[in-house]
Enzyme design. Structure first.
Site, short mmCIF file in Angstrom:
data_model
loop_
_atom_site.label_atom_id
_atom_site.label_comp_id
_atom_site.label_asym_id
_atom_site.label_seq_id
_atom_site.Cartn_x
_atom_site.Cartn_y
_atom_site.Cartn_z
N ASP A 1 0.89 -1.30 0.17
CA ASP A 1 -0.09 0.11 0.00
C ASP A 1 1.05 1.25 0.01
O ASP A 1 1.69 1.28 0.76
CB ASP A 1 -0.85 -0.09 1.29
CG ASP A 1 -1.78 1.14 1.48
OD1 ASP A 1 -1.76 2.12 0.57
OD2 ASP A 1 -1.96 1.59 2.40
N ASN B 1 -0.20 4.55 -0.06
CA ASN B 1 -0.83 5.62 0.23
C ASN B 1 -1.64 5.71 1.54
O ASN B 1 -2.25 6.56 2.19
CB ASN B 1 -1.82 6.57 -0.83
CG ASN B 1 -3.02 5.51 -0.92
OD1 ASN B 1 -2.70 4.28 -0.54
ND2 ASN B 1 -3.96 5.93 -1.84
N ASP C 1 -3.97 3.93 2.92
CA ASP C 1 -5.46 3.71 2.99
C ASP C 1 -5.63 2.45 3.37
O ASP C 1 -6.86 1.73 3.17
CB ASP C 1 -6.31 4.00 1.52
CG ASP C 1 -5.97 3.37 0.59
OD1 ASP C 1 -5.08 2.48 0.66
OD2 ASP C 1 -6.67 3.52 -0.53
N ASP D 1 -1.91 -1.10 -3.67
CA ASP D 1 -2.25 -0.40 -4.89
C ASP D 1 -0.78 -0.62 -6.09
O ASP D 1 0.12 -1.16 -5.65
CB ASP D 1 -2.44 0.92 -4.56
CG ASP D 1 -1.30 1.48 -3.75
OD1 ASP D 1 -0.18 1.52 -3.89
OD2 ASP D 1 -1.91 2.04 -2.52
N ASP E 1 -4.76 -10.25 -15.80
CA ASP E 1 -5.76 -11.26 -15.35
C ASP E 1 -7.08 -10.79 -15.95
O ASP E 1 -7.65 -9.69 -15.71
CB ASP E 1 -5.93 -11.19 -13.93
CG ASP E 1 -6.53 -12.50 -13.32
OD1 ASP E 1 -7.37 -13.06 -14.24
OD2 ASP E 1 -6.23 -13.11 -12.15
N ASP F 1 -9.15 -15.90 -16.78
CA ASP F 1 -10.04 -16.66 -15.49
C ASP F 1 -11.00 -17.74 -15.95
O ASP F 1 -11.97 -17.32 -16.95
CB ASP F 1 -10.73 -15.26 -14.82
CG ASP F 1 -11.30 -15.83 -13.55
OD1 ASP F 1 -10.66 -16.28 -12.60
OD2 ASP F 1 -12.67 -15.90 -13.52
N GLU G 1 -7.01 -20.62 -16.78
CA GLU G 1 -7.28 -20.95 -15.50
C GLU G 1 -8.34 -21.94 -15.89
O GLU G 1 -9.44 -21.71 -16.43
CB GLU G 1 -7.90 -20.05 -14.53
CG GLU G 1 -7.95 -20.86 -13.15
CD GLU G 1 -9.10 -20.16 -12.29
OE1 GLU G 1 -9.36 -20.36 -11.12
OE2 GLU G 1 -10.10 -19.54 -12.73
N HIS H 1 -4.17 -17.18 -5.11
CA HIS H 1 -5.06 -16.44 -4.26
C HIS H 1 -6.31 -17.29 -3.97
O HIS H 1 -7.24 -16.59 -3.35
CB HIS H 1 -5.34 -15.11 -4.95
CG HIS H 1 -6.11 -15.43 -6.45
ND1 HIS H 1 -5.69 -16.15 -7.42
CD2 HIS H 1 -7.45 -15.22 -6.50
CE1 HIS H 1 -6.34 -16.29 -8.04
NE2 HIS H 1 -7.81 -15.42 -7.83
N ASP H 2 -6.41 -18.28 -4.47
CA ASP H 2 -7.83 -19.04 -4.20
C ASP H 2 -7.54 -20.33 -3.16
O ASP H 2 -8.36 -21.06 -3.29
CB ASP H 2 -8.27 -19.87 -5.60
CG ASP H 2 -8.71 -18.78 -6.46
OD1 ASP H 2 -9.19 -17.67 -5.76
OD2 ASP H 2 -8.79 -18.86 -7.64
O1 TEU Z 1 -11.51 -19.05 -9.94
C1 TEU Z 1 -12.34 -20.09 -10.07
C2 TEU Z 1 -12.52 -21.39 -9.49
O2 TEU Z 1 -13.17 -22.10 -9.92
C3 TEU Z 1 -12.11 -21.38 -8.10
O3 TEU Z 1 -10.72 -21.69 -8.15
C4 TEU Z 1 -12.87 -20.80 -7.25
O4 TEU Z 1 -11.97 -19.95 -6.56
C5 TEU Z 1 -13.35 -21.49 -5.93
O5 TEU Z 1 -12.67 -22.43 -5.71
C6 TEU Z 1 -14.70 -21.88 -6.43
O6 TEU Z 1 -15.24 -23.01 -5.71
C7 TEU Z 1 -11.35 -17.92 -10.38
C8 TEU Z 1 -10.54 -16.89 -9.73
O7 TEU Z 1 -9.48 -17.41 -9.44
C9 TEU Z 1 -11.50 -16.54 -8.25
O8 TEU Z 1 -10.60 -15.87 -7.45
C10 TEU Z 1 -12.66 -16.14 -8.54
O9 TEU Z 1 -13.21 -15.94 -7.30
C11 TEU Z 1 -13.40 -16.72 -9.56
O10 TEU Z 1 -12.82 -17.23 -10.59
C12 TEU Z 1 -14.65 -16.01 -10.25
O11 TEU Z 1 -14.11 -15.18 -10.93
CA CA Z 2 -3.51 2.25 -1.14
#
Ligand code: TEU
Ligand code: CA
Length: 632
Positions: free
Chosen positions: A105, A107, A109, A113, A182, A283, A341, A412-413
């Site tokens: 971050d 700034n 907040d 960013d 992305d 995605d 993905e 991130h998932d």
């Molecule tokens: O993720 C798609 C996806 O099917 C999974 O990985 C999801 O996070 C979850 O496990 C479903 O049970 C992609 C993105 O990476 C994710 O961050 C998004 O939330 C999702 O698509 C929708 O755009």
């Molecule tokens: Ca910020």
């Protein structure tokens, strides 16, 4: 030759020869806790589908029709000759995923960013990163942290301006790094002007951009469910109509069968490429084609997968056609890179998508290695690394040089891989280095996720109030209807995506040096033990180890294009292999468990230890020990 349709009379061998049939069989076996090699068992191969149907009377009768339909919609076959893989920058590169909201971050907040990322480019360069993948930074109401796009050509003001974006792109290019955006093309935010316009009236030119359908009485048009809980349909009472959303209620699925929509998308993609971005992470790109009739999902498949309808769209009828069109009309003229993905795509579907003679995607992310068979993300269990080994031996290189694999553990998932394997964290930093060795020396393109290079583990969250993710919050609401709140929380905490979304740990000051303000999601104090600043000073840290790993990978093409030869592939607790290209060869030796095993030397003409996650070289491999030798 026209391929014959598969029927109940077809033998299992013919079913499994169909790429989708192969992947579905493997997935079903795995979900039922059976070994996936049964799919290739010669005795079973002679069975006809109708015999299987008679055997499994308890299966709902529509199941076999559903599977046959799915298989018959895939007419393509695979080329089974082995070829030399073509060389490409993205096979040699180390990618690094940034989750902008949590990276840095600038700034105060509390939200990461673009300027924050800009301030860390030298850190990335020193780590040996060649290309950065930015999770979405477009304008969005952030119901799903930006995976719900409101305007594809505007930056989310919280993240900065288009000038900041240009500065970031320039900063990366100056340092010889590339930028991958992305792109979410399966759905938009319900606040995207396309959707708000479409919702206005049935005659809106944008109406066909989405899936608007009349209900079945008061009930939704079909039984599909959303990945984030409940039915996959929103009801709009004003017009007595439903619209489809596979993800949150604010993520409306786009109808790719509409040519005008596709042209809008290609134009937008070209606009980013004109700006100079180097490619895209796409995605849930395998979900973009749905059968126009939107038929009900099969009940058995639904109960097995936990989601209803998925067989109709995870490898939909026009998927290949749309991917090729996207490539020809947008990517190819710019030489843009693409990684899709593709949840649910197994080995063969993966090959259809990435075979370089087919002109679809460069790479895909498949997720079959992230949980051991029979487990889902929300189960509390310890991941057995011997599964990962078996997975790699079976799966890597199955593209026979026509395609290429991705290598990754965190994103991130998902919760952190280290915590799945070693929940108490007793071997945290050693194990972090071992995973790095596998990721940088096996054949495929590595994708690191922010924090992985420090040995990031799952967070200590104490209440549901600590979580922010729409998936976790919805799931919790759902679970507490049927179980005590404590149990519901435990289940959510086992799998919450927020484990990977807390602030990057830069130093041990307040909020881990991520922000001077109040972070949008809290750190848990782990920064005292694990942060970038302290690790840069410690020669034996995970970060310094990853720097060396990227350097050795860069220094030898054997790690990229070399043949992989597994030694003693059946051994349970160790993994040994050679990467060889021409005269150059490396021997990698890993102990996959916490108990000691014997070191086994390799190489007639002697060997030199290049890298190890222990400080000395002994005759035993200690807990999670990993060594890389240069051999001749
Ligand atoms: O993720 C798609 C996806 O099917 C999974 O990985 C999801 O996070 C979850 O496990 C479903 O049970 C992609 C993105 O990476 C994710 O961050 C998004 O939330 C999702 O698509 C929708 O755009
Ligand atoms: Ca910020």
């Amino acid at each position: 030759m026209m391929k014959q349709d598969l029927t109940l009379n077809s033998k299992l061998r013919e079913i499994v020869a169909n790429p989708v049939g192969h992947d579905v069989a493997v997935k079903l076996l795995t979900q039922m806790g059976l070994p996936s090699r049964l799919a290739r068992n010669p005795l079973l191969g002679g069975l006809r589908l109708k015999q299987l149907k008679a055997l499994f009377k308890q299966l709902d009768p529509g199941f076999f029709d559903a599977v046959l339909n799915l298989l018959n919609s895939e007419k393509d076959t695979l080329d089974d000759s082995r070829v030399e893989p073509k060389r490409a920058w993205w096979k040699e590169a180390v990618f690094y995923q940034i989750y902008p909201r949590s990276f840095m971050d600038s700034n105060g907040d509390g939200v990461g960013d673009l300027r924050g990322i800009l301030s860390k480019l030298d850190y990335l360069k020193a780590l040996g990163v060649d290309a950065v993948w930015l999770s979405p930074i477009y304008d969005s109401p952030c119901d799903d942290n930006g995976y719900d796009i409101r305007d594809y050509q505007k930056i989310l003001p919280e993240f900065g301006s288009m000038d900041d974006f240009d500065a970031l792109l320039g900063g990366l290019h100056e340092r010889g790094m590339k930028l991958i955006m992305d792109l979410v093309l399966n759905h938009t935010s319900d606040e995207h002007p396309w959707f708000t316009e479409a919702l206005q009236s049935e005659s809106s030119p944008k109406r066909d951009f989405y899936f608007f359908r009349k209900g079945r009485g008061k009930k939704p048009p079909n039984n599909w469910t959303s990945f984030f809980g409940g039915p996959a349909w929103n009801f709009y009472p004003g017009q007595d109509v439903f619209a489809l959303h596979l993800f949150s209620k604010k993520q409306m699925d786009l109808n790719w069968d509409c040519p005008a929509l596709r042209e809008e998308i290609y134009g937008m993609v070209r606009w980013w490429l004109e700006k100079g971005v180097d490619g895209f992470r796409l995605d849930v790109i395998n979900y973009i084609s749905k059968p126009a009739a939107l038929p009900d999902g099969n009940a058995f498949i639904g109960s097995l997968m936990g989601f209803s309808g998925i067989e109709h769209y995870f490898a939909g009828p026009r998927l290949h056609e749309y991917l090729r069109e996207l490539r020809t009309k947008a990517f190819a003229p710019y030489g843009a890179f693409s990684v899709g993905e593709t949840p649910g795509a197994g080995e063969k579907i993966g090959r259809l998508l990435t075979d370089d003679t087919r002109g679809e995607l460069d790479l895909i992310f498949s997720f079959d290695h992230l949980e051991t068979p029979g487990h889902t993300r929300f189960d509390e269990y310890a991941y057995d690394l011997s599964y990962l080994k078996r997975f790699y031996i079976e799966r890597l290189n199955t593209s026979l040089g026509h395609g290429w694999d991705t290598l990754f553990y965190d994103n991130h998932d998902n919760p952190r891989m280290l915590s799945k394997i070693d929940p108490p964290g007793a071997h945290r930093f050693t194990l972090a280095k071992l995973l790095g060795v596998l990721q940088m020396t096996l054949c495929g393109t590595p994708f690191l996720y922010q924090g992985q290079e420090l040995g990031a583990v799952n967070k200590v969250f104490s209440s549901i109030g600590d979580l922010r993710d729409v998936e976790s919050l919805n799931l919790y609401e759902d679970l507490i209807k049927t179980m005590p709140a404590d149990d519901a929380l435990r289940r959510v905490l086992a799998g919450t995506r927020d484990h990977a979304r807390t602030p990057m740990q830069w130093n041990d000051s307040k909020n881990a040096g991520f922000t001077t303000g109040t972070p949008w999601i809290d750190t848990d104090g782990d920064e005292k033990l694990c942060n970038a600043e302290q690790q840069l000073e410690d020669e034996y840290s995970v970060l310094r180890f990853y720097q060396r790993l990227t350097a050795i990978r860069r220094a030898s093409k054997a790690f990229i294009y070399g043949q992989t030869e597994y030694i003693d592939p059946k051994a349970n607790h160790s993994m040994r292999y050679i990467r060889r290209l021409g005269e150059e060869a490396y021997y990698i030796e890993c102990n996959l468990g916490a108990s000691e095993t014997k070191h086994k030397a390799h190489g007639r003409g002697g060997s030199t230890l290049v890298l190890s996650n222990y400080e000395d070289e002994t005759e035993t491999l200690r807990a999670y020990e990993a060594r890389v030798y240069r051999v001749s």
